[in-house]
Design an enzyme around this catalytic site. Sequence first.
Site, mmCIF file in Angstrom:
data_model
loop_
_atom_site.group_PDB
_atom_site.id
_atom_site.type_symbol
_atom_site.label_atom_id
_atom_site.label_comp_id
_atom_site.label_asym_id
_atom_site.label_seq_id
_atom_site.Cartn_x
_atom_site.Cartn_y
_atom_site.Cartn_z
ATOM 1 N N SER A 154 -30.933 12.974 -13.467
ATOM 2 C CA SER A 154 -30.644 14.305 -14.015
ATOM 3 C C SER A 154 -31.129 14.476 -15.448
ATOM 4 O O SER A 154 -31.325 15.604 -15.894
ATOM 5 C CB SER A 154 -29.139 14.583 -13.953
ATOM 6 O OG SER A 154 -28.427 13.741 -14.841
ATOM 7 N N LYS A 157 -25.364 14.297 -20.424
ATOM 8 C CA LYS A 157 -26.101 15.564 -20.432
ATOM 9 C C LYS A 157 -26.457 15.926 -21.877
ATOM 10 O O LYS A 157 -26.003 15.295 -22.831
ATOM 11 C CB LYS A 157 -25.264 16.701 -19.826
ATOM 12 C CG LYS A 157 -24.744 16.460 -18.416
ATOM 13 C CD LYS A 157 -25.846 16.384 -17.379
ATOM 14 C CE LYS A 157 -25.281 16.131 -15.987
ATOM 15 N NZ LYS A 157 -26.335 15.870 -14.990
#
Length: 251
Positions: free
Chosen positions: A58, A99
Amino acid sequence: MSSVVDQTADRPAAPARPGRRAAAVLQGVAIALGLVLMIGGFALIAIDYRPYNIPTASMSPTLRIGDTVLARKVGGGAVGRGDVVVFRDQAWGGELMVKRVVAVGGDTVAANGNDHGLTVDGKPVEEPYLAAQGPQGTPFSVTVPPGRLFLLGDNRLGSLDSRTHLEVDSGTVPADAVEARVEATLLPFGRMGDLGRTTAFDGLAGPKGSEPGPLQPAAYATVAGAALILVVSAVGGVAGLTRRLRRGRSS
């Protein structure tokens, strides 16, 4: 019968030469300095940083599957737009995740799903770290509440992030869910290096990407200290061996 006395047996040892004494002192000081650098640098890293493994793509290409990263332990109040953070939010399943912060409390962050990319407070943000420039997926527009963060993966087409949790607190997470800020890749060795600070959000008012912590100087100090100890010990060993060989030849 008279015995012969070996008069050399009782002869006192010759005092150490001043130059040799000075060399021994310098060697001791150098080794002590090396120990301070090595132990101090390692201790700083051990106290301030924690390793994490990256299990998904990701955050590709910034972070890849199987990477081990070093993240500095910080609170959410110490991060800004552009920082890559490790966090845990029960609304997202309670798992540790990595993230990038793209908006902080008070920001309005949006994407219309086409090639225009991300905007923060109406200003377009050029993001050079993305896997590919282009659509951001499902269109969204969120005003981030105070004390919360909006986070996206660098692989926008393969990341489960704030966009997939819009139904819960508009996809935001509390700032105090942040455990650490990623500063470097440790493994594999071919990818070892600082993550670097992005300037993508510098044109916006408010919290910007954080400056690097003490990881790099601490690592340099650790390596330099270990090298100093090895070099000084090796030089001292060679010098001692040379002296013994000379004494052996002269006896």
